[in-house]
Design an enzyme around this catalytic site. Structure first.
Site, PDB file in Angstrom:
ATOM      1  N   HIS A 100      68.492 -38.056 -46.618  1.00 24.34           N
ATOM      2  CA  HIS A 100      67.709 -36.858 -46.357  1.00 24.34           C
ATOM      3  C   HIS A 100      68.025 -35.698 -47.295  1.00 24.34           C
ATOM      4  O   HIS A 100      67.129 -34.948 -47.685  1.00 24.34           O
ATOM      5  CB  HIS A 100      67.950 -36.410 -44.913  1.00 24.34           C
ATOM      6  N   ASP A 141      66.069 -41.959 -45.305  1.00 23.86           N
ATOM      7  CA  ASP A 141      66.195 -40.671 -44.629  1.00 23.86           C
ATOM      8  C   ASP A 141      66.283 -40.915 -43.131  1.00 23.86           C
ATOM      9  O   ASP A 141      65.321 -41.382 -42.509  1.00 23.86           O
ATOM     10  CB  ASP A 141      64.984 -39.794 -44.969  1.00 23.86           C
ATOM     11  N   SER A 170      62.562 -30.669 -45.795  1.00 24.91           N
ATOM     12  CA  SER A 170      62.819 -30.808 -44.370  1.00 24.91           C
ATOM     13  C   SER A 170      61.988 -29.748 -43.622  1.00 24.91           C
ATOM     14  O   SER A 170      60.770 -29.711 -43.787  1.00 24.91           O
ATOM     15  CB  SER A 170      64.322 -30.682 -44.102  1.00 24.91           C
ATOM     16  N   TRP A 171      62.609 -28.883 -42.821  1.00 22.73           N
ATOM     17  CA  TRP A 171      61.841 -27.787 -42.230  1.00 22.73           C
ATOM     18  C   TRP A 171      61.174 -26.938 -43.304  1.00 22.73           C
ATOM     19  O   TRP A 171      60.082 -26.401 -43.100  1.00 22.73           O
ATOM     20  CB  TRP A 171      62.728 -26.914 -41.342  1.00 22.73           C
ATOM     21  N   GLY A 185      66.072 -26.540 -41.755  1.00 18.94           N
ATOM     22  CA  GLY A 185      66.484 -26.198 -40.399  1.00 18.94           C
ATOM     23  C   GLY A 185      65.369 -26.475 -39.402  1.00 18.94           C
ATOM     24  O   GLY A 185      65.071 -27.622 -39.137  1.00 18.94           O
TER      25      GLY A 185
END
Length: 316
Positions: free
Chosen positions: A294, A266, A112-113, A45
């Site tokens: 991703h 990605d 990711s985050w 996120g």
């Protein structure tokens, strides 16, 4: 080349809500071996929340799997709350969870985050980290945020139009500020349509091939509000850390065993960032999955992450 499948579905052996200050109570669960080697899963996120599938990257006979929903999202309460919601707060929450569970050191797994938060946590508390498994690298610099908001247009113009045309033409020159204004509006008639557009935009771009299942998950109102509101909040505040601080502080974690897994195609977090991290951190093992985007659920990425965590079973 054979690829690893997920470990079997499992249920938590413990769940709860932890008060972490202010209005926030975060959902947590523990799975696997109660006496196993601890690993903490950090979702993406910010604001995406965790799901049962995330338990399955880890050997449940070996690992004590700790999963939590970060402030303001998923099953944590209150949903969408921005007060006292910063990167330093999330790092402190991880430390509070670790202390509550009587854990001295743990593996940290994030994509990711989640890779952003994993690096930030490790750089603040390197003595608590046994190893790092990182996927879809996002260092949350202005150039990367601008790519998400404007650059993806080059590869997904029709998806980008759906995202931008939610705003009046006069407001499309500053997507972040004008989406943020709607996402923090208290009226659900204002913030929910904006949240769905933002979340579906990201979800549609997450996989190499179209994935209706992924898009459906991102369309869920809880996911959409948590994800869109938190991302806009963190992005407009430069993730509450100095620019490029994660690369500048790599020396603090250089000796920690680490694996970086990156999809070649990605779209959300382009490979350039993972490559830059790997070049700055040659001690880390770097795997490029040639047929992936991703999402952690891409077969090649899933397999590489499971293999990494299986190798980490040998980390003392």
């Amino acid at each position: 080349m054979s690829r690893r499948e997920f470990y079997p579905e499992i249920e938590p052996f413990a769940t709860g809500m932890l008060s972490v200050g202010g209005p926030h109570r975060i959902y947590w669960e523990q799975c696997g071996n109660p006496k196993g080697v601890p690993v903490v899963f950090l979702h993406g996120g910010p604001g995406a929340g965790a799901s049962p599938a995330h338990r399955r990257f880890f050997d449940p006979k070996h690992y004590r799997i700790v999963i939590f929903d970060q402030r303001g999202c998923g099953r944590s309460k209150p949903l969408g709350e921005l007060a006292d919601n910063t990167t330093p707060h999330l790092i402190a929450d991880m430390e509070k969870l670790r202390g509550e569970f009587g854990i001295d050191r743990w593996h940290v797994f994030g994509g990711s985050w989640g890779s952003t938060l994993a690096l930030a946590y490790a750089e603040h508390h390197p003595e608590r980290v046994m190893a790092l498994a990182l996927r879809g690298i996002f260092l949350c610099r202005k150039s990367e945020i601008d790519w998400f908001l404007y650059g993806m247009k080059s590869f997904a113009p029709e998806i980008y139009r759906e995202f931008t045309e939610h705003l009046p033409a006069a407001e499309r020159g500053d997507l972040l500020r004008n989406y943020h204004r709607r996402l923090i509006d208290p009226d659900p008639k204002v913030h929910m349509p904006a949240a769905r557009k933002w979340s579906v935009y990201e979800g549609t771009c997450c996989t190499l091939l179209p994935s209706p299942e992924t898009v459906s998950g991102f369309s869920n109102d809880t996911v959409a509000l948590g994800l869109a509101r938190m991302e806009a909040h963190y992005f407009i505040n430069n993730i509450f850390l100095p620019e490029n601080s994660l690369l500048k502080n790599l020396d603090k974690i250089r000796k920690i065993p680490a694996v970086i897994v990156q999809g070649r195609y990605d779209l959300v977090c382009p490979i350039e960032t993972a490559d830059e991290l790997a070049r700055a951190w040659p001690e880390a093992e770097y795997t490029v999955v040639p047929d992936a985007g991703h999402s952690a659920m891409e077969p090649g990425i899933r397999s590489a992450l499971i293999e990494a965590m299986d190798k980490f079973r040998a980390v003392p």
